[in-house]
Design a protein around this motif. Sequence first.
Motif, PDB file in Angstrom:
ATOM      1  N   UNK A  43       0.819  -1.205   0.000  1.00  0.00           N
ATOM      2  CA  UNK A  43       0.000   0.000   0.000  1.00  0.00           C
ATOM      3  C   UNK A  43       0.858   1.262   0.000  1.00  0.00           C
ATOM      4  N   UNK A  44       1.980   1.211   0.720  1.00  0.00           N
ATOM      5  CA  UNK A  44       2.900   2.359   0.709  1.00  0.00           C
ATOM      6  C   UNK A  44       3.430   2.600  -0.700  1.00  0.00           C
ATOM      7  N   UNK A  45       3.755   1.541  -1.432  1.00  0.00           N
ATOM      8  CA  UNK A  45       4.217   1.715  -2.805  1.00  0.00           C
ATOM      9  C   UNK A  45       3.151   2.405  -3.662  1.00  0.00           C
ATOM     10  N   UNK A  46       1.905   2.016  -3.496  1.00  0.00           N
ATOM     11  CA  UNK A  46       0.835   2.666  -4.248  1.00  0.00           C
ATOM     12  C   UNK A  46       0.716   4.138  -3.873  1.00  0.00           C
ATOM     13  N   UNK A  47       0.854   4.439  -2.595  1.00  0.00           N
ATOM     14  CA  UNK A  47       0.776   5.834  -2.147  1.00  0.00           C
ATOM     15  C   UNK A  47       1.923   6.646  -2.719  1.00  0.00           C
ATOM     16  N   UNK A  48       3.114   6.057  -2.812  1.00  0.00           N
ATOM     17  CA  UNK A  48       4.254   6.776  -3.382  1.00  0.00           C
ATOM     18  C   UNK A  48       4.053   7.032  -4.868  1.00  0.00           C
ATOM     19  N   UNK A  49       3.457   6.082  -5.570  1.00  0.00           N
ATOM     20  CA  UNK A  49       3.162   6.297  -6.987  1.00  0.00           C
ATOM     21  C   UNK A  49       2.204   7.471  -7.156  1.00  0.00           C
ATOM     22  N   UNK A  50       1.165   7.488  -6.364  1.00  0.00           N
ATOM     23  CA  UNK A  50       0.191   8.574  -6.448  1.00  0.00           C
ATOM     24  C   UNK A  50       0.812   9.911  -6.071  1.00  0.00           C
ATOM     25  N   UNK A  51       1.649   9.917  -5.020  1.00  0.00           N
ATOM     26  CA  UNK A  51       2.276  11.165  -4.589  1.00  0.00           C
ATOM     27  C   UNK A  51       3.237  11.692  -5.654  1.00  0.00           C
ATOM     28  N   UNK A  52       4.036  10.809  -6.257  1.00  0.00           N
ATOM     29  CA  UNK A  52       4.961  11.242  -7.307  1.00  0.00           C
ATOM     30  C   UNK A  52       4.205  11.768  -8.517  1.00  0.00           C
ATOM     31  N   UNK A  53       3.116  11.120  -8.856  1.00  0.00           N
ATOM     32  CA  UNK A  53       2.314  11.595  -9.987  1.00  0.00           C
ATOM     33  C   UNK A  53       1.731  12.975  -9.702  1.00  0.00           C
ATOM     34  N   UNK A  54       1.248  13.190  -8.489  1.00  0.00           N
ATOM     35  CA  UNK A  54       0.685  14.504  -8.143  1.00  0.00           C
ATOM     36  C   UNK A  54       1.771  15.582  -8.106  1.00  0.00           C
ATOM     37  N   UNK A  55       2.960  15.223  -7.603  1.00  0.00           N
ATOM     38  CA  UNK A  55       4.048  16.197  -7.551  1.00  0.00           C
ATOM     39  C   UNK A  55       4.475  16.618  -8.958  1.00  0.00           C
ATOM     40  N   UNK A  56       4.535  15.669  -9.883  1.00  0.00           N
ATOM     41  CA  UNK A  56       4.923  16.016 -11.252  1.00  0.00           C
ATOM     42  C   UNK A  56       3.835  16.824 -11.939  1.00  0.00           C
ATOM     43  N   UNK A  57       2.583  16.538 -11.601  1.00  0.00           N
ATOM     44  CA  UNK A  57       1.481  17.266 -12.236  1.00  0.00           C
ATOM     45  C   UNK A  57       1.457  18.729 -11.824  1.00  0.00           C
ATOM     46  N   UNK A  58       2.068  19.067 -10.697  1.00  0.00           N
ATOM     47  CA  UNK A  58       2.082  20.471 -10.288  1.00  0.00           C
ATOM     48  C   UNK A  58       2.866  21.342 -11.262  1.00  0.00           C
ATOM     49  N   UNK A  59       3.764  20.752 -12.038  1.00  0.00           N
ATOM     50  CA  UNK A  59       4.509  21.544 -13.018  1.00  0.00           C
ATOM     51  C   UNK A  59       3.595  22.094 -14.108  1.00  0.00           C
ATOM     52  N   UNK A  60       2.526  21.383 -14.402  1.00  0.00           N
ATOM     53  CA  UNK A  60       1.617  21.849 -15.437  1.00  0.00           C
ATOM     54  C   UNK A  60       0.737  22.993 -14.952  1.00  0.00           C
ATOM     55  N   UNK A  61       0.623  23.164 -13.650  1.00  0.00           N
ATOM     56  CA  UNK A  61      -0.144  24.275 -13.078  1.00  0.00           C
ATOM     57  C   UNK A  61       0.705  24.994 -12.033  1.00  0.00           C
ATOM     58  N   UNK A  62       1.931  25.262 -12.411  1.00  0.00           N
ATOM     59  CA  UNK A  62       2.875  25.836 -11.460  1.00  0.00           C
ATOM     60  C   UNK A  62       2.518  27.304 -11.211  1.00  0.00           C
ATOM     61  N   UNK A  63       2.173  27.640  -9.987  1.00  0.00           N
ATOM     62  CA  UNK A  63       1.850  29.061  -9.714  1.00  0.00           C
ATOM     63  C   UNK A  63       3.136  29.885  -9.621  1.00  0.00           C
ATOM     64  N   UNK A  64       3.115  31.042 -10.250  1.00  0.00           N
ATOM     65  CA  UNK A  64       4.290  31.919 -10.192  1.00  0.00           C
ATOM     66  C   UNK A  64       3.788  33.358 -10.166  1.00  0.00           C
ATOM     67  N   UNK A  65       3.567  33.882  -8.992  1.00  0.00           N
ATOM     68  CA  UNK A  65       3.072  35.248  -8.838  1.00  0.00           C
ATOM     69  C   UNK A  65       4.192  36.269  -8.748  1.00  0.00           C
TER      70      UNK A  65
END
Length: 783
Positions: free
Chosen positions: A471-493
Amino acid sequence: MIQLYPAATLTSNSSGTLNATPAGLLKPAVNQPKPSPARNPSIRSMSSNPSSEIAGDELAGIINDDDSIISNLRASHAALSNIVRSSIAAARELDAADGRLSCRQEFFAGITDAIAPLQSHALATKALNVRINQAVSPAISFLQAFSRAKRLERRLLVLSSGDGGGEGGSADHTMTYVDCVRRLSAAAAEVTAECEPAVQRLQDAVEFLGRTKATDKLRLRRLRDAAAALRAVCEEEVEQMRYEGPLDEALLRLQDEYEEILRRLRHPDVGESAGSGEGEWESDGMDRLGQGMDGPDWPALGSPEQIEVLRRIFEALTSNDCLDICIDIFVKVRYRQVAKALMRLNPDYLKTYEPEDIDRIEWESLESSISLWIRHLRVAVHSVLAAEKHLSRAVLSSAMDGAVWPECFAQISDRIMAVFLRFGEGVALSSPEPQKLFRLLEMFSAASRLRPVLSLLFDDAAPDIAARFRELQKMLVNAASRAFATLENLPDASPPPSDASVPGVVRYVINYLKCVADGKYASAMVHVLRTESLWKAGFLSRPDPDEALLGESLARALDALLAIVELKRGRYKDRVASQLFAMNSYWYMYMRTRGSELARLVGEEEMREKYKAAAEAAAFAYQKEAWGPILRMVQTDVGTEKGEAARAVARGKVEVFAREVEEILRRHRTAGYKVPDRDLREQIKKAVKEMVVPAYERFLHSCSAAMQGRPVLTPEALKELIGRLFEGSGGSGGGIAGRGEVGVGAAAEELVPSPGGGRLRRERRRVEGLRAGEGSTEKTYSP
């Protein structure tokens, strides 16, 4: 045919047959005449014939054979006659014996009637003897077992008081002590098992004798007293032997010895292996552990002698109903030893595991904690817990057909692994941030490398731990995917850089994506993207190839960065700064990715068409915005004036051109415009020179008559001034007024004659208007 007749003799008649005669001898017939030669024709013929001699010999042989047969018959007759005579004598003796036996049979019949009561008494005595033996035999066996137990108790006391015993005793002495305890326990069990049957049998015998009155009262009372004494021994001595005697003290002593030996089994210094860094990850550990716990490379604790002593003590204690105590001691002591071993790694970071608390940790501290978590988890699994599993099986496997040791190992491991797993879960559930991606990928890679060893350790003994780790491996996959997805909506004020240099977000994202595309993280990222794709599309779907998955994700991140650059570009009020900013940013994006794994995955041609072309367009726009107005000024004619007025206008335009060049350079210095890339800086300066200097040279050539004898800004000086663009040098030495050959400054108006003053002011206003407008030029820029 031969016939035998008793008490008769056999004789031969004239025809050659045998007849029975009363005589006892075989005699020839007396009336048979002898054959004569005259009466026998055959004899006569043989004597007269030439072959009569041969025939006579044959006849003599036949006669001799008959004589031998007759002799044999006579011998047989004699033997048979003797047998017959013996049979007759034996028959007569049997008749006499029969008479005597008849008299004795009558005598014995009277004796049988007389001894019948004695036989009944003998049978009753024999049955009583069997009954007594059946009653006494268990008592005798019980007393023998009781005697052996007492001897073993005395032996145990001697061993307990010996110098070799106790907690510091040798392994041999401990083994002897354990063996004595085991024998005493077996003897006590035998005494306990035989006690009640012996008393019951003896009591039954007493009741039987009392009921049947088969013995006298004295003996019956003695038997009853013996049964009572035996029962008293069972009730007092046996209970004391089991629960209050030397056996109980020996069991307590073995428990202490068992706990002390377990406490002495310490793990080696795990800090050395934890501090060795990434080199240890060249192997996933299956080369050492894949051969099983019986393999030579599996980590083990203690010497074989210590393990054997622990196993013997455990078996001795469990055979005396101390299994629960042994399990409690083992789990408590070994958990403390494992915790002490891991505490030497200083894992204070594991105290913070809630996602909200992890979000409040400074990034440098969290990054260090994650690196420590990876190394410490590997040490815990490969070395510490693997050795604990080996110890658990070696010591506890004899209990309950091997069902005890997996449970004990699971209890030890569960609390240890829970500390590591909850930290990993906290990191995975914390807020997704781009900088966490690489640490999350490292955690996922470490978990993937640990998965075979974890399965080997926990699938059979502690399946709950293995399931939680998955289950931890699945959580790490999801967390890494979410972290990479932040680049597509990277806030820069943040505002765009005032010097038009490359913004930090561009540098960050480009280097970030290059690290993702690099071999160190690419495989883990591909695994994450493929797993995420299967979750979304279903496991029966066919995912894209690995490189295509990664390339598409990287391209989306670059497009998001392109949008950020354009957004910042639109925030500039100064058009020159806007174009310089776009040129610097796109050129940086292209040059930093050219020839890299990132460009290969996204596409070299696509990178060139998108970012290099954008940089070239921004460079061309910069030239038009910054240098187009003064270029337009030197490209126009001097007007309709003639003579001195025309020369005054020409001199005024040269002076205005010099002043505008100085103004442009001053604005560059004041704003601090930068072109960080050296090659780009040299190319843009070269393009500006090629754009401005030739036009200025043609203009000077057309005004050469008017400028005779006057100081002017030479083309070489203009090239040198343009060469100082974007170097950030300030002060008067960097401007036009600071150069001796130019000699124009705030008093330039004095050099312009009054007739041409109105024309000069109109020209300056026109230049400013051109600077504010779009301007036009066909000069192109190609880095």
